[in-house]
Design a protein around this motif. Structure first.
Motif, PDB file in Angstrom:
ATOM      1  N   GLU A 192       0.840  -1.224   0.000  1.00  0.00           N
ATOM      2  CA  GLU A 192       0.000   0.000   0.000  1.00  0.00           C
ATOM      3  C   GLU A 192       0.866   1.262   0.000  1.00  0.00           C
ATOM      4  O   GLU A 192       0.364   2.364   0.318  1.00  0.00           O
ATOM      5  CB  GLU A 192      -0.906   0.056   1.237  1.00  0.00           C
ATOM      6  CG  GLU A 192      -1.944  -1.030   1.362  1.00  0.00           C
ATOM      7  CD  GLU A 192      -1.448  -2.188   2.209  1.00  0.00           C
ATOM      8  OE1 GLU A 192      -0.823  -1.932   3.256  1.00  0.00           O
ATOM      9  OE2 GLU A 192      -1.651  -3.344   1.798  1.00  0.00           O
ATOM     10  N   ASN A 193       2.157   1.089  -0.291  1.00  0.00           N
ATOM     11  CA  ASN A 193       3.086   2.217  -0.364  1.00  0.00           C
ATOM     12  C   ASN A 193       3.337   2.917   0.968  1.00  0.00           C
ATOM     13  O   ASN A 193       3.641   4.110   0.992  1.00  0.00           O
ATOM     14  CB  ASN A 193       2.623   3.267  -1.380  1.00  0.00           C
ATOM     15  CG  ASN A 193       2.866   2.786  -2.781  1.00  0.00           C
ATOM     16  OD1 ASN A 193       3.799   2.012  -3.007  1.00  0.00           O
ATOM     17  ND2 ASN A 193       2.018   3.192  -3.709  1.00  0.00           N
ATOM     18  N   TYR A 194       3.195   2.202   2.069  1.00  0.00           N
ATOM     19  CA  TYR A 194       3.655   2.773   3.335  1.00  0.00           C
ATOM     20  C   TYR A 194       5.101   2.360   3.545  1.00  0.00           C
ATOM     21  O   TYR A 194       5.562   1.360   2.989  1.00  0.00           O
ATOM     22  CB  TYR A 194       2.790   2.293   4.500  1.00  0.00           C
ATOM     23  CG  TYR A 194       1.428   2.933   4.488  1.00  0.00           C
ATOM     24  CD1 TYR A 194       1.303   4.308   4.681  1.00  0.00           C
ATOM     25  CD2 TYR A 194       0.286   2.177   4.266  1.00  0.00           C
ATOM     26  CE1 TYR A 194       0.054   4.910   4.634  1.00  0.00           C
ATOM     27  CE2 TYR A 194      -0.965   2.770   4.224  1.00  0.00           C
ATOM     28  CZ  TYR A 194      -1.073   4.148   4.416  1.00  0.00           C
ATOM     29  OH  TYR A 194      -2.294   4.748   4.378  1.00  0.00           O
ATOM     30  N   THR A 195       5.785   3.164   4.361  1.00  0.00           N
ATOM     31  CA  THR A 195       7.199   2.869   4.600  1.00  0.00           C
ATOM     32  C   THR A 195       7.331   1.921   5.784  1.00  0.00           C
ATOM     33  O   THR A 195       6.629   2.053   6.784  1.00  0.00           O
ATOM     34  CB  THR A 195       7.941   4.192   4.902  1.00  0.00           C
ATOM     35  OG1 THR A 195       7.690   5.092   3.818  1.00  0.00           O
ATOM     36  CG2 THR A 195       9.425   3.978   5.047  1.00  0.00           C
ATOM     37  N   THR A 196       8.271   0.986   5.653  1.00  0.00           N
ATOM     38  CA  THR A 196       8.588   0.084   6.770  1.00  0.00           C
ATOM     39  C   THR A 196      10.083   0.202   7.047  1.00  0.00           C
ATOM     40  O   THR A 196      10.833   0.705   6.214  1.00  0.00           O
ATOM     41  CB  THR A 196       8.292  -1.383   6.414  1.00  0.00           C
ATOM     42  OG1 THR A 196       8.885  -1.675   5.141  1.00  0.00           O
ATOM     43  CG2 THR A 196       6.814  -1.665   6.347  1.00  0.00           C
ATOM     44  N   THR A 197      10.507  -0.277   8.213  1.00  0.00           N
ATOM     45  CA  THR A 197      11.942  -0.413   8.456  1.00  0.00           C
ATOM     46  C   THR A 197      12.230  -1.883   8.783  1.00  0.00           C
ATOM     47  O   THR A 197      11.322  -2.640   9.132  1.00  0.00           O
ATOM     48  CB  THR A 197      12.443   0.509   9.588  1.00  0.00           C
ATOM     49  OG1 THR A 197      11.777   0.173  10.802  1.00  0.00           O
ATOM     50  CG2 THR A 197      12.202   1.970   9.267  1.00  0.00           C
ATOM     51  N   LEU A 198      13.503  -2.236   8.646  1.00  0.00           N
ATOM     52  CA  LEU A 198      13.863  -3.656   8.723  1.00  0.00           C
ATOM     53  C   LEU A 198      14.465  -4.051  10.070  1.00  0.00           C
ATOM     54  O   LEU A 198      15.018  -5.127  10.191  1.00  0.00           O
ATOM     55  CB  LEU A 198      14.867  -3.997   7.614  1.00  0.00           C
ATOM     56  CG  LEU A 198      14.464  -3.596   6.193  1.00  0.00           C
ATOM     57  CD1 LEU A 198      15.564  -3.984   5.208  1.00  0.00           C
ATOM     58  CD2 LEU A 198      13.155  -4.262   5.791  1.00  0.00           C
ATOM     59  N   GLY A 199      14.362  -3.175  11.056  1.00  0.00           N
ATOM     60  CA  GLY A 199      14.982  -3.457  12.358  1.00  0.00           C
ATOM     61  C   GLY A 199      16.260  -2.650  12.477  1.00  0.00           C
ATOM     62  O   GLY A 199      16.940  -2.402  11.483  1.00  0.00           O
ATOM     63  N   ARG A 200      16.585  -2.222  13.714  1.00  0.00           N
ATOM     64  CA  ARG A 200      17.754  -1.363  13.929  1.00  0.00           C
ATOM     65  C   ARG A 200      19.012  -1.974  13.316  1.00  0.00           C
ATOM     66  O   ARG A 200      19.188  -3.185  13.329  1.00  0.00           O
ATOM     67  CB  ARG A 200      17.979  -1.109  15.432  1.00  0.00           C
ATOM     68  CG  ARG A 200      17.048  -0.104  16.087  1.00  0.00           C
ATOM     69  CD  ARG A 200      17.049   1.276  15.462  1.00  0.00           C
ATOM     70  NE  ARG A 200      18.335   1.915  15.309  1.00  0.00           N
ATOM     71  CZ  ARG A 200      18.815   2.854  16.103  1.00  0.00           C
ATOM     72  NH1 ARG A 200      18.109   3.256  17.131  1.00  0.00           N
ATOM     73  NH2 ARG A 200      19.975   3.413  15.876  1.00  0.00           N
ATOM     74  N   GLU A 201      19.821  -1.160  12.806  1.00  0.00           N
ATOM     75  CA  GLU A 201      21.080  -1.531  12.150  1.00  0.00           C
ATOM     76  C   GLU A 201      20.840  -2.351  10.878  1.00  0.00           C
ATOM     77  O   GLU A 201      21.702  -3.099  10.433  1.00  0.00           O
ATOM     78  CB  GLU A 201      22.021  -2.299  13.105  1.00  0.00           C
ATOM     79  CG  GLU A 201      22.284  -1.619  14.443  1.00  0.00           C
ATOM     80  CD  GLU A 201      22.861  -0.229  14.315  1.00  0.00           C
ATOM     81  OE1 GLU A 201      23.560   0.031  13.327  1.00  0.00           O
ATOM     82  OE2 GLU A 201      22.574   0.608  15.175  1.00  0.00           O
ATOM     83  N   GLY A 202      19.656  -2.214  10.318  1.00  0.00           N
ATOM     84  CA  GLY A 202      19.268  -3.070   9.197  1.00  0.00           C
ATOM     85  C   GLY A 202      19.842  -2.695   7.833  1.00  0.00           C
ATOM     86  O   GLY A 202      19.560  -3.374   6.842  1.00  0.00           O
ATOM     87  N   SER A 203      20.656  -1.654   7.761  1.00  0.00           N
ATOM     88  CA  SER A 203      21.186  -1.258   6.446  1.00  0.00           C
ATOM     89  C   SER A 203      22.098  -2.311   5.831  1.00  0.00           C
ATOM     90  O   SER A 203      22.157  -2.459   4.611  1.00  0.00           O
ATOM     91  CB  SER A 203      21.982   0.047   6.548  1.00  0.00           C
ATOM     92  OG  SER A 203      21.114   1.086   6.881  1.00  0.00           O
ATOM     93  N   ASP A 204      22.825  -3.027   6.685  1.00  0.00           N
ATOM     94  CA  ASP A 204      23.674  -4.112   6.150  1.00  0.00           C
ATOM     95  C   ASP A 204      22.794  -5.133   5.439  1.00  0.00           C
ATOM     96  O   ASP A 204      23.142  -5.654   4.379  1.00  0.00           O
ATOM     97  CB  ASP A 204      24.378  -4.875   7.286  1.00  0.00           C
ATOM     98  CG  ASP A 204      25.386  -4.050   8.030  1.00  0.00           C
ATOM     99  OD1 ASP A 204      25.693  -2.936   7.585  1.00  0.00           O
ATOM    100  OD2 ASP A 204      25.872  -4.539   9.074  1.00  0.00           O
ATOM    101  N   TYR A 205      21.668  -5.418   6.051  1.00  0.00           N
ATOM    102  CA  TYR A 205      20.742  -6.397   5.473  1.00  0.00           C
ATOM    103  C   TYR A 205      20.214  -5.897   4.123  1.00  0.00           C
ATOM    104  O   TYR A 205      20.199  -6.634   3.144  1.00  0.00           O
ATOM    105  CB  TYR A 205      19.606  -6.648   6.471  1.00  0.00           C
ATOM    106  CG  TYR A 205      18.572  -7.668   6.036  1.00  0.00           C
ATOM    107  CD1 TYR A 205      18.935  -8.853   5.400  1.00  0.00           C
ATOM    108  CD2 TYR A 205      17.208  -7.451   6.283  1.00  0.00           C
ATOM    109  CE1 TYR A 205      17.977  -9.789   5.013  1.00  0.00           C
ATOM    110  CE2 TYR A 205      16.248  -8.384   5.908  1.00  0.00           C
ATOM    111  CZ  TYR A 205      16.638  -9.539   5.268  1.00  0.00           C
ATOM    112  OH  TYR A 205      15.697 -10.459   4.889  1.00  0.00           O
ATOM    113  N   SER A 206      19.845  -4.606   4.071  1.00  0.00           N
ATOM    114  CA  SER A 206      19.404  -4.031   2.791  1.00  0.00           C
ATOM    115  C   SER A 206      20.472  -4.232   1.725  1.00  0.00           C
ATOM    116  O   SER A 206      20.177  -4.631   0.595  1.00  0.00           O
ATOM    117  CB  SER A 206      19.181  -2.521   2.903  1.00  0.00           C
ATOM    118  OG  SER A 206      18.270  -2.227   3.899  1.00  0.00           O
TER     119      SER A 206
END
Ligand code: ASP
Ligand code: MG
Length: 422
Positions: A192-206
């Motif tokens: 639905e085009n809402y923003t989510t985050t992947l958990g703290r420090e999750g940029s490595d995972y991205s």
């Protein structure tokens, strides 16, 4: 094609952005996707802002201005010309927060969190992209939310790999040729085009998701340390750097709390045999550590991982009965539904003990659901020490003079729950 990830500690100020650009320029000529985190401590600051918004606190504006001023300071330093378009870009991104703050909060705290906290990455990626272009590096900004597709578990978005890889594969290879692409770590989007985050420090995972969907040669995570060390240099002296590590060992270390790499990063890379380099941001020509399949574990270099702010909770039946598998199953169900990650556990005839990261909300959740059936005892403010490939000497020196509340030693790992020395 390669993926580079730069964390908040690297892009913490204008010089950090300049150094990022220097690293990109010395590696010129290859297709490069850059994943960036929010600058410095921005995520923490936006977390405070979200709390203040949700609770209707009076310091809301001050908190917002802090985030705004911090980013303006950086762009003023990087872009001396006042009519540079980056000023509008940053302004427009910040306006998204201001609009949200004018409305009533959504009843789901986590939803508010993701809409506000994600702005940190949107700001940093805009600034980095603009700076690279100002240095004649042909760079394009991409919105990670249109690629990383997640469900609507706000703050812990579960990635839909199929959809994500499809959109990455159908767009990025076409765009990247001869260019640098800059996108955000940590954030994703729902259907639905809402923003989510992947958990703290999750940029490595991205970064690992992009690397894996694009099946790149390697992913490099640039850090403020020389590579993967056998202990956190902020907590221990005489650390050594691993030249190489197998995926499995890196995964175990991150699972036990070594903060060097987000634990979810390794699996997608291992599945496709993509090498992961951990390299020093300030010394980009040094080799750092390579994590891959063929690396050997060096057992005479034990890794020591200290996790702070732990709680040890013990459950026993009120009627003096044994802790049976049925009771354990009841306990695990509540841990699972409350999303409480177990760092260590042990059972005896009459009790079951679990050590986990202190979190007041999660702790109260467990107490609410389990205190009717079990007697609960707990200790707070503990430390969990994990040693991979321990030997007697290192265990003796690490535990000397400490009060140990729980201890577990297996073939490759020793764990001690210890009272903090005052
Ligand atoms: N900015 C986010 C955080 O600080 C994500 C990250 O740094 O990886 O948690
Ligand atoms: Mg960060």
């Amino acid at each position: 094609m390669q993926v580079y990830k730069f964390g908040g500690a690297s892009v913490k100020d204008a010089d950090g952005v300049r150094n990022l650009s220097h690293i990109v320029s010395i590696n010129r000529g290859q297709d490069l996707l850059i994943v960036v985190s929010a600058m410095g401590k921005t995520t923490n600051a936006l977390e405070l802002l979200t709390k203040a918004y949700f609770n209707g606190s009076a310091n809301l504006n001050t908190l917002f201005h802090e985030v705004r001023d911090f980013h303006y300071e950086i762009i003023k330093n990087l872009f001396p010309t006042e009519n540079d378009p980056i000023y509008d870009d940053v302004g427009n991104t910040l306006i998204e927060i201001e609009w949200m703050l004018e409305d009533e909060p959504h009843p789901d705290y986590n939803f508010n969190y993701d809409q506000i906290v994600s702005i940190g990455e949107l700001l940093s990626s805009r600034i980095v992209n603009a700076y690279l272009n100002s240095q004649s590096i042909n760079s394009k900004w991409l919105d990670a939310r249109s690629f990383i597709q997640t469900d609507n578990t706000y703050r812990e978005g579960e990635v839909n790999w199929e959809k994500t890889c499809l959109s990455i594969q159908s767009t990025i290879p076409k765009l990247i040729s001869g260019k640098v692409l800059v996108t955000q770590g940590f954030i994703g989007g729902t259907s639905e085009n809402y923003t989510t985050t992947l958990g703290r420090e999750g940029s490595d995972y991205s970064a690992a998701i992009f690397a894996s969907c694009l099946n790149v040669e390697s992913l490099t995570i640039w850090k403020d340390v020389p590579g993967v060390l056998n202990a956190d240099p902020k907590l221990f002296t005489d650390t050594i750097k691993y030249t190489e590590l197998p995926y499995s060992e890196a995964l175990e270390m991150s699972f036990y709390g070594a903060s060097i790499i987000h634990p979810k990063t390794i699996k997608p890379l291992k599945n496709l045999n993509i090498a992961l380099f951990v390299k020093p941001f300030l010394h980009p020509l040094e080799s750092g550590t390579v994590i891959n399949q063929s690396a050997k574990i060096i057992k005479d270099q034990p890794a020591v991982i200290l996790k702070l702010n732990q709680v040890l909770i013990s459950f026993s039946k009120k009627d003096f009965s044994f802790i049976s598998e049925n009771h354990l199953s009841d306990i695990f169900k509540v841990f699972s539904s409350g999303n409480v990650k177990i760092n260590m556990m042990q059972n005896s005839a009459l009790s079951f003990s679990v050590c986990f990261d202190w979190d007041e909300e999660k702790f109260n959740y467990l107490k609410n659901f389990l205190s009717a059936e079990f007697k609960i005892k707990y200790n707070q403010d503990l430390q969990l020490l994990t040693v991979r490939h321990p030997n007697k000497k290192i265990l003796a020196s690490l535990s000397s003079g400490k009060t140990i509340l729980l201890e577990q030693i297996s073939r490759n790992t020793a764990q001690l729950v210890i009272k903090k020395v005052e």
